[in-house]
Design a protein around this motif. Structure first.
Motif, mmCIF file in Angstrom:
data_model
loop_
_atom_site.group_PDB
_atom_site.id
_atom_site.type_symbol
_atom_site.label_atom_id
_atom_site.label_comp_id
_atom_site.label_asym_id
_atom_site.label_seq_id
_atom_site.Cartn_x
_atom_site.Cartn_y
_atom_site.Cartn_z
ATOM 1 N N LEU A 1 -79.146 -89.004 53.742
ATOM 2 C CA LEU A 1 -80.016 -88.661 54.862
ATOM 3 C C LEU A 1 -80.008 -87.158 55.095
ATOM 4 C CD1 LEU A 1 -78.892 -91.458 57.366
ATOM 5 C CD2 LEU A 1 -80.683 -91.557 55.611
ATOM 6 N N VAL A 2 -81.122 -86.649 55.628
ATOM 7 C CA VAL A 2 -81.247 -85.230 55.961
ATOM 8 C C VAL A 2 -81.201 -85.126 57.484
ATOM 9 C CG1 VAL A 2 -82.598 -83.130 55.670
ATOM 10 C CG2 VAL A 2 -82.734 -84.950 53.942
ATOM 11 N N GLU B 1 -88.511 -89.864 50.107
ATOM 12 C CA GLU B 1 -89.697 -89.103 49.690
ATOM 13 C C GLU B 1 -90.288 -88.266 50.822
ATOM 14 O OE1 GLU B 1 -92.679 -91.094 47.185
ATOM 15 O OE2 GLU B 1 -91.236 -92.725 46.955
ATOM 16 N N LYS B 2 -90.165 -88.739 52.054
ATOM 17 C CA LYS B 2 -90.739 -87.987 53.180
ATOM 18 C C LYS B 2 -89.946 -86.717 53.484
ATOM 19 C CE LYS B 2 -88.287 -90.609 56.761
ATOM 20 N NZ LYS B 2 -87.342 -89.511 57.096
ATOM 21 N N LEU C 1 -87.637 -80.190 52.644
ATOM 22 C CA LEU C 1 -86.508 -79.439 52.079
ATOM 23 C C LEU C 1 -87.005 -78.358 51.115
ATOM 24 C CD1 LEU C 1 -83.763 -82.114 51.312
ATOM 25 C CD2 LEU C 1 -83.950 -80.595 53.279
ATOM 26 N N ALA C 2 -88.009 -78.709 50.303
ATOM 27 C CA ALA C 2 -88.561 -77.744 49.350
ATOM 28 C C ALA C 2 -89.203 -76.563 50.075
ATOM 29 C CB ALA C 2 -89.589 -78.430 48.445
ATOM 30 N N LEU C 3 -89.964 -76.864 51.126
ATOM 31 C CA LEU C 3 -90.589 -75.799 51.922
ATOM 32 C C LEU C 3 -89.527 -74.925 52.565
ATOM 33 C CD1 LEU C 3 -92.691 -74.328 53.694
ATOM 34 C CD2 LEU C 3 -92.613 -76.299 55.248
ATOM 35 N N ALA D 1 -91.607 -85.828 42.124
ATOM 36 C CA ALA D 1 -92.221 -84.785 41.290
ATOM 37 C C ALA D 1 -93.623 -85.201 40.885
ATOM 38 C CB ALA D 1 -91.367 -84.543 40.046
ATOM 39 N N ILE D 2 -94.523 -84.230 40.864
ATOM 40 C CA ILE D 2 -95.912 -84.550 40.541
ATOM 41 C C ILE D 2 -96.081 -84.970 39.085
ATOM 42 C CG2 ILE D 2 -96.727 -82.248 39.841
ATOM 43 C CD1 ILE D 2 -99.151 -82.822 41.773
#
Length: 338
Positions: free
Chosen positions: A67-68, A138-139, A144-146, A323-324
């Motif tokens: 969890l984040v 996924e949400k 986190l990336a941003l 990942a895309i």
């Protein structure tokens, strides 16, 4: 007259809907926070915080799930006090979004403070972002990336490229200003194409040396100055595997924080089956090969930990759903089976 009334009514109804749209209200609120330092400073007292330590996000493991956590301002102050730091650390945070109920979200890097103290106090650990993106929901992964991309940008843009003088971030972290030159710097993303190459019945996947063992993905590369997306895809495919793209189709885009902040532009690229012999550029790739539909379907079922065989070799596996590249591969399978 009735037609005029109906037109006015439709326009008024449309305006009311837009003004009451949750998305519109949220975007306008975020824009206000970016432009108004005092409003954003006030929002920090009621917002939630995502923690990082030297750009590694903080995670908690609960019942085998990662969890984040989002910390309140009060919790942040308690942690800072525990680390014998003042509340001024919160000023280093950057705005990364808000909830539909206008609760602002901030990211704060506590690098420089004692990591073990924070981990012990919050019962979690700071984790490398690449690993984190594989295990979190996924949400959470886009946020986190941003957050990491924005924190990294501020860390590397502390000085003006023209004067060499220190730059100052605004409270939201949406820009930095050099007061000596008057130059304002804004965070930027680098455009990158990622293309799944197919000859009609097979798709081509490759490995770079830095990939985890056994993982194959679509071809990717940065856009050169002056290139459009189509030109970049054709050049990258030619450079990396020696094939000429006949046609391509846009799929989707995604922000990706590696190696820095990138905008991944995903495409499907078609090459002639009669001219599909791979000539790999070994300076950029470790391996490149064609995969049949059956091999792709099997590879999508595998996880990294289940790909290792008894002799130490690895069966092919593909990027995770976050990942895309996974989306491109999944779309290709759907096209082949439809």
């Amino acid at each position: 007259m009735a037609a005029i009334y109906q037109a006015v009514y439709r326009r008024a109804s449309s305006l009311v809907c837009r003004l009451h749209s949750t998305y519109v209200r949220k975007m306008r609120y975020l824009n206000e926070l970016k432009e108004d330092d005092s409003l954003c400073r006030q929002a920090q007292t009621s917002g939630t915080f995502y923690l990082f330590h030297n750009l590694s996000p903080f995670l908690q493991e609960v019942e085998k799930k990662y969890l984040v956590p989002q910390l309140s301002a009060a919790e942040m102050k308690r942690i800072l006090k525990k680390c014998k730091e003042t509340e001024q650390w919160i000023e280093k945070s950057v705005l990364i979004g808000c909830s539909d109920k206008h609760v602002p979200h901030f990211a704060l890097d506590l690098g420089g403070l004692e990591k073990s103290v924070i981990e012990s106090e919050l019962k979690g650990s700071f984790t490398d972002l690449r690993r984190a993106l594989f295990v979190v929901d996924e949400k959470d992964s886009p946020l986190l990336a941003l957050a990491q991309s924005l924190l990294r940008w501020h860390d590397s843009h502390q000085y003006c490229s023209k004067t060499g003088q220190p730059t100052q971030k605004n409270v939201a972290g949406s820009k930095r200003v050099c007061h000596a030159s008057g130059i304002t710097y804004y965070p930027q993303m680098s455009p990158v194409v990622i293309a799944l190459v197919s000859d009609g019945s097979r798709c081509l996947l490759a490995r770079q040396p830095l990939f985890p063992q056994g993982m194959f993905s679509a071809l990717s590369g940065f856009c050169d100055m002056g290139e459009n997306v189509e030109e970049t895809v054709r050049r990258e495919v030619a450079e990396e595997v020696g094939l000429e793209v006949e046609s391509l189709q846009y799929s989707a885009s995604q922000h990706w924080p590696f190696p820095s902040s990138c905008l991944m532009i995903a495409c499907h690229a078609l090459v002639r089956a009669q001219q599909a012999e791979i000539s790999m550029n070994s300076l950029e790739l470790e391996e490149a090969r064609w995969f049949s539909l059956e091999e792709i379907v099997e590879g999508l079922k595998r996880e990294p930990r289940s790909s290792k065989e008894g002799d130490g070799s690895f069966l092919p596996w593909f990027p995770p759903k976050q990942a895309i590249a996974h989306r491109l591969i999944h779309e290709w399978v759907k096209q082949q089976t439809s």
